[in-house]
Design a protein around this motif. Structure first.
Motif, PDB file in Angstrom:
ATOM      1  N   PHE A 132     -10.871  20.710   0.736  1.00  0.00           N
ATOM      2  CA  PHE A 132      -9.652  21.526   0.662  1.00  0.00           C
ATOM      3  C   PHE A 132      -9.854  22.834   1.429  1.00  0.00           C
ATOM      4  O   PHE A 132      -8.933  23.333   2.083  1.00  0.00           O
ATOM      5  CB  PHE A 132      -9.268  21.810  -0.796  1.00  0.00           C
ATOM      6  CG  PHE A 132      -8.453  20.722  -1.436  1.00  0.00           C
ATOM      7  CD1 PHE A 132      -7.199  20.396  -0.934  1.00  0.00           C
ATOM      8  CD2 PHE A 132      -8.936  20.015  -2.530  1.00  0.00           C
ATOM      9  CE1 PHE A 132      -6.436  19.379  -1.514  1.00  0.00           C
ATOM     10  CE2 PHE A 132      -8.179  19.002  -3.119  1.00  0.00           C
ATOM     11  CZ  PHE A 132      -6.931  18.681  -2.609  1.00  0.00           C
ATOM     12  N   LYS A 133     -11.076  23.371   1.380  1.00  0.00           N
ATOM     13  CA  LYS A 133     -11.350  24.589   2.158  1.00  0.00           C
ATOM     14  C   LYS A 133     -11.358  24.273   3.655  1.00  0.00           C
ATOM     15  O   LYS A 133     -10.931  25.107   4.464  1.00  0.00           O
ATOM     16  CB  LYS A 133     -12.676  25.218   1.739  1.00  0.00           C
ATOM     17  CG  LYS A 133     -12.926  26.547   2.460  1.00  0.00           C
ATOM     18  CD  LYS A 133     -14.012  27.383   1.861  1.00  0.00           C
ATOM     19  CE  LYS A 133     -14.163  28.699   2.623  1.00  0.00           C
ATOM     20  NZ  LYS A 133     -15.199  29.583   2.065  1.00  0.00           N
ATOM     21  N   VAL A 134     -11.832  23.102   4.026  1.00  0.00           N
ATOM     22  CA  VAL A 134     -11.746  22.670   5.427  1.00  0.00           C
ATOM     23  C   VAL A 134     -10.280  22.695   5.878  1.00  0.00           C
ATOM     24  O   VAL A 134      -9.957  23.176   6.968  1.00  0.00           O
ATOM     25  CB  VAL A 134     -12.350  21.257   5.603  1.00  0.00           C
ATOM     26  CG1 VAL A 134     -11.944  20.657   6.957  1.00  0.00           C
ATOM     27  CG2 VAL A 134     -13.868  21.300   5.492  1.00  0.00           C
ATOM     28  N   LEU A 135      -9.396  22.181   5.030  1.00  0.00           N
ATOM     29  CA  LEU A 135      -7.964  22.177   5.356  1.00  0.00           C
ATOM     30  C   LEU A 135      -7.432  23.587   5.571  1.00  0.00           C
ATOM     31  O   LEU A 135      -6.634  23.835   6.478  1.00  0.00           O
ATOM     32  CB  LEU A 135      -7.172  21.505   4.231  1.00  0.00           C
ATOM     33  CG  LEU A 135      -6.941  20.006   4.335  1.00  0.00           C
ATOM     34  CD1 LEU A 135      -6.222  19.509   3.093  1.00  0.00           C
ATOM     35  CD2 LEU A 135      -6.155  19.646   5.580  1.00  0.00           C
ATOM     36  N   GLU A 136      -7.876  24.514   4.741  1.00  0.00           N
ATOM     37  CA  GLU A 136      -7.448  25.907   4.883  1.00  0.00           C
ATOM     38  C   GLU A 136      -7.877  26.491   6.233  1.00  0.00           C
ATOM     39  O   GLU A 136      -7.244  27.404   6.752  1.00  0.00           O
ATOM     40  CB  GLU A 136      -8.041  26.751   3.754  1.00  0.00           C
ATOM     41  CG  GLU A 136      -7.464  26.440   2.375  1.00  0.00           C
ATOM     42  CD  GLU A 136      -8.208  27.162   1.270  1.00  0.00           C
ATOM     43  OE1 GLU A 136      -9.026  28.058   1.578  1.00  0.00           O
ATOM     44  OE2 GLU A 136      -7.981  26.833   0.093  1.00  0.00           O
ATOM     45  N   ASN A 137      -8.966  25.944   6.777  1.00  0.00           N
ATOM     46  CA  ASN A 137      -9.521  26.449   8.035  1.00  0.00           C
ATOM     47  C   ASN A 137      -9.399  25.431   9.166  1.00  0.00           C
ATOM     48  O   ASN A 137     -10.201  25.414  10.093  1.00  0.00           O
ATOM     49  CB  ASN A 137     -10.986  26.841   7.830  1.00  0.00           C
ATOM     50  CG  ASN A 137     -11.137  28.004   6.868  1.00  0.00           C
ATOM     51  OD1 ASN A 137     -11.007  29.159   7.243  1.00  0.00           O
ATOM     52  ND2 ASN A 137     -11.408  27.695   5.605  1.00  0.00           N
ATOM     53  N   LYS A 138      -8.358  24.599   9.093  1.00  0.00           N
ATOM     54  CA  LYS A 138      -8.203  23.488  10.031  1.00  0.00           C
ATOM     55  C   LYS A 138      -8.049  23.935  11.479  1.00  0.00           C
ATOM     56  O   LYS A 138      -8.352  23.179  12.402  1.00  0.00           O
ATOM     57  CB  LYS A 138      -7.014  22.617   9.624  1.00  0.00           C
ATOM     58  CG  LYS A 138      -5.675  23.334   9.600  1.00  0.00           C
ATOM     59  CD  LYS A 138      -4.572  22.429   9.074  1.00  0.00           C
ATOM     60  CE  LYS A 138      -3.222  23.117   9.075  1.00  0.00           C
ATOM     61  NZ  LYS A 138      -3.159  24.266   8.124  1.00  0.00           N
ATOM     62  N   ASP A 139      -7.595  25.157  11.699  1.00  0.00           N
ATOM     63  CA  ASP A 139      -7.455  25.640  13.070  1.00  0.00           C
ATOM     64  C   ASP A 139      -8.807  25.968  13.697  1.00  0.00           C
ATOM     65  O   ASP A 139      -8.916  26.056  14.921  1.00  0.00           O
ATOM     66  CB  ASP A 139      -6.548  26.875  13.111  1.00  0.00           C
ATOM     67  CG  ASP A 139      -5.110  26.537  12.753  1.00  0.00           C
ATOM     68  OD1 ASP A 139      -4.712  25.375  12.948  1.00  0.00           O
ATOM     69  OD2 ASP A 139      -4.385  27.430  12.264  1.00  0.00           O
ATOM     70  N   GLN A 140      -9.827  26.150  12.877  1.00  0.00           N
ATOM     71  CA  GLN A 140     -11.169  26.416  13.379  1.00  0.00           C
ATOM     72  C   GLN A 140     -12.067  25.186  13.318  1.00  0.00           C
ATOM     73  O   GLN A 140     -12.906  24.979  14.190  1.00  0.00           O
ATOM     74  CB  GLN A 140     -11.827  27.543  12.569  1.00  0.00           C
ATOM     75  CG  GLN A 140     -11.446  28.949  12.992  1.00  0.00           C
ATOM     76  CD  GLN A 140     -12.317  29.986  12.307  1.00  0.00           C
ATOM     77  OE1 GLN A 140     -12.105  30.334  11.158  1.00  0.00           O
ATOM     78  NE2 GLN A 140     -13.322  30.475  13.016  1.00  0.00           N
ATOM     79  N   VAL A 141     -11.896  24.375  12.256  1.00  0.00           N
ATOM     80  CA  VAL A 141     -12.812  23.244  12.030  1.00  0.00           C
ATOM     81  C   VAL A 141     -12.310  22.016  12.789  1.00  0.00           C
ATOM     82  O   VAL A 141     -11.318  21.390  12.407  1.00  0.00           O
ATOM     83  CB  VAL A 141     -12.953  22.941  10.531  1.00  0.00           C
ATOM     84  CG1 VAL A 141     -13.912  21.764  10.323  1.00  0.00           C
ATOM     85  CG2 VAL A 141     -13.452  24.170   9.773  1.00  0.00           C
ATOM     86  N   THR A 142     -12.993  21.668  13.861  1.00  0.00           N
ATOM     87  CA  THR A 142     -12.553  20.570  14.732  1.00  0.00           C
ATOM     88  C   THR A 142     -13.085  19.210  14.300  1.00  0.00           C
ATOM     89  O   THR A 142     -12.529  18.175  14.672  1.00  0.00           O
ATOM     90  CB  THR A 142     -13.023  20.812  16.178  1.00  0.00           C
ATOM     91  OG1 THR A 142     -14.451  20.890  16.186  1.00  0.00           O
ATOM     92  CG2 THR A 142     -12.448  22.108  16.718  1.00  0.00           C
ATOM     93  N   GLU A 143     -14.180  19.216  13.528  1.00  0.00           N
ATOM     94  CA  GLU A 143     -14.820  17.952  13.162  1.00  0.00           C
ATOM     95  C   GLU A 143     -15.648  18.156  11.897  1.00  0.00           C
ATOM     96  O   GLU A 143     -16.215  19.223  11.678  1.00  0.00           O
ATOM     97  CB  GLU A 143     -15.727  17.479  14.308  1.00  0.00           C
ATOM     98  CG  GLU A 143     -16.383  16.130  14.081  1.00  0.00           C
ATOM     99  CD  GLU A 143     -17.262  15.707  15.272  1.00  0.00           C
ATOM    100  OE1 GLU A 143     -17.714  14.554  15.304  1.00  0.00           O
ATOM    101  OE2 GLU A 143     -17.498  16.561  16.170  1.00  0.00           O
ATOM    102  N   VAL A 144     -15.685  17.123  11.055  1.00  0.00           N
ATOM    103  CA  VAL A 144     -16.526  17.141   9.855  1.00  0.00           C
ATOM    104  C   VAL A 144     -17.227  15.789   9.742  1.00  0.00           C
ATOM    105  O   VAL A 144     -16.587  14.742   9.827  1.00  0.00           O
ATOM    106  CB  VAL A 144     -15.697  17.379   8.571  1.00  0.00           C
ATOM    107  CG1 VAL A 144     -16.617  17.408   7.343  1.00  0.00           C
ATOM    108  CG2 VAL A 144     -14.888  18.670   8.661  1.00  0.00           C
TER     109      VAL A 144
END
Length: 260
Positions: A116-128
């Protein structure tokens, strides 16, 4: 160096199979040309060793003081990028400037919160690339119509393409967990913003799955649906039968019905 003892209260299960660790590390593709990587919960660095071989600009974050001390001793060349913090509470925007990827063997008890925190930062996080409890991994990667498909599936699939990569048995961990694990890869898609009110979209999805055995007509009763909206055939379906685009369309229909 003295090994780090896994701590039950932190949900630590240290991966000890180097072949699997290498496969996980090599599953990171550098989507969109990103070279900056944040590893969550590195423990004793079983993934870190392979990540460093790839020449990523690697950052490590761990809440465990013992692990942090071990990592600082093991990797003096990146000590300024080893962060003692709770990933869920830490603001990484000032540290991870620009876009970056995330990798890790996530603690089972907080894996959904991490995503959910990845989603909050989706503009920065390109891949997980992450290892989770197998059932959770399958749920996230599941398509519509599957019994595993749920809230987190819809939210993440709205902004990421998701692949279930491989399963991992309990015996390759110390201590072995009581469940199987699964490794998935999330790759940021082209969607910058949903074609609807995103806050309302999230609300519709949550309420839709709140009573997933019921039709959407019953599940969404609390949304003050107009009589015309109540008659819409889409409400005969259950939430698990709608993909992201269909949830977007439903959100727009509900919002439009409030204005008429």
């Amino acid at each position: 160096m003295q090994k780090v003892k896994p701590k039950k209260h932190l949900g630590q299960h240290f991966l000890i199979d180097l072949g699997i660790a290498e496969n996980i590390a090599h599953s990171l593709t550098g989507h969109q040309g990103v070279k900056k990587v944040l590893e969550i919960g590195p423990g004793m660095g079983v993934l870190t060793d392979f990540l460093l071989e790839k020449q990523w600009e690697l950052f490590l974050v761990d809440i465990d003081k013992e692990s942090i001390a071990y990592l600082n001793n093991k990797y003096p060349q990146i000590t300024e990028r080893i962060i003692e913090a709770d990933f869920l509470r830490k603001d990484f925007a000032p540290i991870m400037e620009g876009q970056y990827a995330i990798i890790g063997n996530f603690p089972y008890n907080i894996s959904s919160q991490i995503l959910f925190k990845v989603l909050e930062n989706k503009d920065q996080v390109t891949e997980v690339v992450c290892m989770l409890q197998k059932e959770v991994a399958q749920r996230i990667a599941s398509p519509k119509g599957n019994k595993d498909y749920g809230i987190l599936s819809v939210f993440l699939q709205a902004f990421y393409d998701i692949e279930y990569l491989f399963s991992v048995p309990p015996e390759v961990f110390n201590p072995p967990p009581r469940v199987n694990s699964g490794v998935i890869r999330l790759t940021r898609n082209q969607t910058q913003k949903l074609d609807c009110d995103e806050k309302m979209f999230f609300s519709v999805v949550k309420q839709g799955f709140g009573t997933r055995r019921k039709t959407l007509r019953n599940a969404l009763k609390g949304m003050s649906l107009s009589e015309e909206m109540k008659a819409d055939p889409v409400l005969d379906k259950r939430a698990e039968q709608l993909d992201v685009a269909e949830f977007v369309e439903l959100t727009n229909k509900i919002q439009k019905s409030w204005k008429t």
